[in-house]
Design a protein around this motif. Structure first.
Motif, short mmCIF file in Angstrom:
data_model
loop_
_atom_site.label_atom_id
_atom_site.label_comp_id
_atom_site.label_asym_id
_atom_site.label_seq_id
_atom_site.Cartn_x
_atom_site.Cartn_y
_atom_site.Cartn_z
N ILE A 199 37.91 42.42 34.54
CA ILE A 199 39.36 42.50 34.39
C ILE A 199 39.94 41.11 34.58
O ILE A 199 39.65 40.44 35.58
N VAL A 200 40.76 40.66 33.62
CA VAL A 200 41.39 39.34 33.67
C VAL A 200 42.90 39.54 33.70
O VAL A 200 43.48 40.07 32.74
N THR A 201 43.55 39.10 34.78
CA THR A 201 45.01 39.15 34.85
C THR A 201 45.61 37.77 35.06
O THR A 201 46.84 37.65 35.18
N SER A 202 44.81 36.73 35.14
CA SER A 202 45.30 35.36 35.35
C SER A 202 45.05 34.53 34.10
O SER A 202 44.13 34.80 33.32
N ASP A 203 45.85 33.50 33.92
CA ASP A 203 45.86 32.74 32.67
C ASP A 203 44.69 31.77 32.58
O ASP A 203 44.18 31.27 33.59
N HIS A 204 44.32 31.47 31.33
CA HIS A 204 43.40 30.39 30.98
C HIS A 204 42.03 30.53 31.63
O HIS A 204 41.41 29.55 32.04
N CYS A 205 41.55 31.75 31.70
CA CYS A 205 40.19 31.98 32.20
C CYS A 205 39.20 31.90 31.05
O CYS A 205 39.53 32.17 29.90
N VAL A 206 37.96 31.54 31.38
CA VAL A 206 36.90 31.42 30.39
C VAL A 206 35.76 32.36 30.77
O VAL A 206 35.25 32.32 31.90
N LEU A 207 35.36 33.21 29.83
CA LEU A 207 34.20 34.08 29.98
C LEU A 207 33.19 33.63 28.95
O LEU A 207 33.45 33.73 27.73
N ARG A 208 32.04 33.16 29.40
CA ARG A 208 31.12 32.48 28.49
C ARG A 208 29.69 32.93 28.75
O ARG A 208 29.22 32.96 29.88
N MET A 209 29.00 33.30 27.69
CA MET A 209 27.59 33.65 27.72
C MET A 209 27.31 34.75 28.74
O MET A 209 26.43 34.64 29.59
N LEU A 210 28.09 35.83 28.66
CA LEU A 210 27.92 36.98 29.52
C LEU A 210 27.23 38.10 28.76
O LEU A 210 27.30 38.18 27.54
N GLU A 211 26.58 38.98 29.51
CA GLU A 211 26.20 40.30 29.01
C GLU A 211 27.05 41.31 29.75
O GLU A 211 27.05 41.34 30.99
N VAL A 212 27.81 42.11 29.02
CA VAL A 212 28.72 43.09 29.62
C VAL A 212 28.38 44.43 28.98
O VAL A 212 28.75 44.69 27.83
N CYS A 213 27.68 45.27 29.72
CA CYS A 213 27.09 46.48 29.13
C CYS A 213 27.17 47.66 30.08
O CYS A 213 27.04 47.51 31.30
N GLY A 272 26.46 48.25 39.17
CA GLY A 272 26.54 49.46 39.95
C GLY A 272 27.75 49.64 40.83
O GLY A 272 27.78 50.56 41.66
N PHE A 273 28.79 48.83 40.67
CA PHE A 273 29.97 48.98 41.53
C PHE A 273 30.83 50.15 41.06
O PHE A 273 30.94 50.42 39.87
N LYS A 274 31.46 50.82 42.04
CA LYS A 274 32.31 51.97 41.72
C LYS A 274 33.64 51.53 41.11
O LYS A 274 34.31 52.31 40.43
N GLY A 275 34.06 50.30 41.36
CA GLY A 275 35.22 49.72 40.69
C GLY A 275 34.76 48.92 39.48
O GLY A 275 33.90 49.37 38.71
N SER A 276 35.33 47.74 39.30
CA SER A 276 34.93 46.85 38.21
C SER A 276 33.91 45.83 38.71
O SER A 276 33.79 45.59 39.92
N GLY A 277 33.19 45.22 37.78
CA GLY A 277 32.20 44.23 38.19
C GLY A 277 32.81 42.95 38.70
O GLY A 277 32.49 42.48 39.80
N VAL A 278 33.73 42.37 37.91
CA VAL A 278 34.41 41.11 38.26
C VAL A 278 35.88 41.27 37.96
O VAL A 278 36.26 41.80 36.90
N VAL A 279 36.73 40.79 38.89
CA VAL A 279 38.19 40.83 38.70
C VAL A 279 38.71 39.41 38.91
O VAL A 279 38.43 38.77 39.92
N LEU A 280 39.50 38.93 37.94
CA LEU A 280 40.04 37.57 37.98
C LEU A 280 41.55 37.65 38.14
O LEU A 280 42.27 37.98 37.19
N HIS A 281 42.02 37.38 39.35
CA HIS A 281 43.44 37.35 39.66
C HIS A 281 43.84 35.91 39.99
O HIS A 281 43.12 34.97 39.69
N GLY A 282 44.97 35.76 40.63
CA GLY A 282 45.37 34.44 41.13
C GLY A 282 45.98 33.58 40.06
O GLY A 282 46.51 34.05 39.05
N GLU A 283 45.88 32.27 40.27
CA GLU A 283 46.57 31.30 39.42
C GLU A 283 45.85 30.99 38.12
O GLU A 283 46.39 30.30 37.26
N GLY A 284 44.62 31.43 37.98
CA GLY A 284 43.95 31.28 36.70
C GLY A 284 42.97 30.14 36.64
O GLY A 284 42.57 29.57 37.65
N THR A 285 42.55 29.83 35.39
CA THR A 285 41.53 28.83 35.06
C THR A 285 40.19 29.12 35.74
O THR A 285 39.45 28.20 36.06
#
Length: 379
Positions: free
Chosen positions: A154-168, A124-137
């Motif tokens: 939104i992913v803008t940092s390197d080597h992030c892992v998104l695992r077993m999510l529901e994104v709907c 229910g957020f007016k922006g995005s649900g999760v935002v990944l910035h910074g140095e990554g991982t």
């Protein structure tokens, strides 16, 4: 919102704040928007001591607690593990409902690596649900991210892992990787709920924008999205690998839950691989409203996500859709490869693009392309 099983309540008297080595543990003890024992306080305390690692856990009396922030949460600028309660069927039990938080995203990780978000229902957020910035991982796992007004993740940092999510149900798309490398998207349901029901994102399920060396797979179901299942865009989006997924079908690979455009669109992006020679790399790309796979080297499309070329799509250029490989996939069939589950137009469309490969010299490179409404392969 999907129904979730109840979890046993926590004995608050038995749970005390603790400090182990250089890790500080914060307990969220109530669902208030702010103040002592709140989730906001735990985030603020973590940011105030950014030289240490932090763990945020939940010790809430409610079996299915809902936190409704009245203002945006602060960006997380420390290394933090946010560990929500997860019930016996591995569904999140703590909900963060952003409908009253104003024009804000849910949780933004912007600190030093690694940080983790686990076991939360973010909605229910007016922006995005999760935002990944910074140095990554960063790691986001076992979360449900629903009904944001912008992107799910939104992913803008390197080597992030998104695992077993529901994104709907996110209005501007499910997951977008922008300029980052080495992201891994695994075991997620994107546009399909935990019960296999359609709840598509408003544009594409996964969008790789000017981002190299990312992997989408294995074991994702990417279906029911309103634009493309997977969109790989731009001359910098090279050496991405899409494998071992169901795109356009239900989680069993037996019936169609169509993405409303093409299953996988590679648009002016070079040297990507769709599928693979191992059996666990095989991908089912079937049941989509348009094509199964489209490799396109033409001029910029006005229909790309967001309706207009934006900051994610402005550097594509035409003529870069070269060196891509499509191998080891079922395109237009069900999981067995023997029953038609047609894409609405072509199985594979290659348009204004040269030097791409469909299949290969060894038997493992072969695609099964069958049952589609128009051509199997159209160049």
């Amino acid at each position: 919102m999907p129904r979730r099983a109840r979890t046993p309540t926590t004995d608050l008297a038995a749970v005390k704040p603790q400090r182990a080595r250089d890790v500080v543990v914060h307990l969220v003890k109530n669902t208030k928007s702010e103040g002592e024992g709140s989730f906001r306080e735990a985030l603020e305390l973590s940011n105030a001591d950014a030289t240490r690692a932090h763990v945020i856990r939940f010790a809430l009396p409610e079996a299915e607690a809902v936190i409704r922030p009245k203002d945006p949460f602060p960006e997380v600028k420390a290394s933090v593990e946010i560990d929500g309660s997860v019930d016996l069927d591995r569904r999140p039990s703590v909900t963060i409902d952003g409908n009253d938080a104003g024009q804000a995203s849910g949780l933004t990780l912007a600190g030093p690596p690694p940080s983790t978000i686990r076991g939360l229902f973010i909605t229910g957020f007016k922006g995005s649900g999760v935002v990944l910035h910074g140095e990554g991982t960063h790691l986001v796992e076992r979360c449900a991210i629903y009904d944001s007004s912008d992107r799910g993740v939104i992913v803008t940092s390197d080597h992030c892992v998104l695992r077993m999510l529901e994104v709907c149900g996110n209005s501007n798309g499910g997951i977008i990787v922008v300029g980052a490398k080495g992201a891994r998207i695994q075991g997620c349901r994107i546009g399909v709920t935990c019960t296999g029901e359609e709840h598509g994102n408003g544009t594409s399920g996964v969008y790789i924008a000017q981002a190299p060396g990312n992997s989408i797979g294995p074991e994702n179901t990417i279906s029911g999205n309103h634009h493309y299942g997977v969109l790989i865009y731009g001359s910098k989006s090279r050496e991405n690998h899409v494998f071992g997924n169901l795109i356009g079908t239900d989680p069993q690979g037996n019936s169609a839950i169509p993405n409303l455009r093409t299953g996988v669109l590679i648009f002016n992006a070079p040297d990507n691989v769709i599928g693979g020679i191992r059996s666990d790399s095989r991908k089912i790309i079937s049941g989509n409203r348009r094509n199964g796979i489209n490799i396109d080297g033409s001029a910029t499309r006005p229909e790309l996500d967001g309706g207009n070329p934006d900051k994610f799509t402005e550097q594509g250029g035409c003529g870069f859709a070269i060196g891509n490989t499509v191998c080891g996939n079922f395109v237009g069939t069900d999981l067995s490869g023997t029953t038609a589950l047609p894409n609405g137009k072509h199985g594979i469309l290659i348009f204004v693009a040269q030097g791409n490969f469909v299949g290969g010299a060894s038997p493992g490179h072969a695609n099964v392309i069958s049952g589609n409404k128009e051509h199997g392969i159209f160049v």
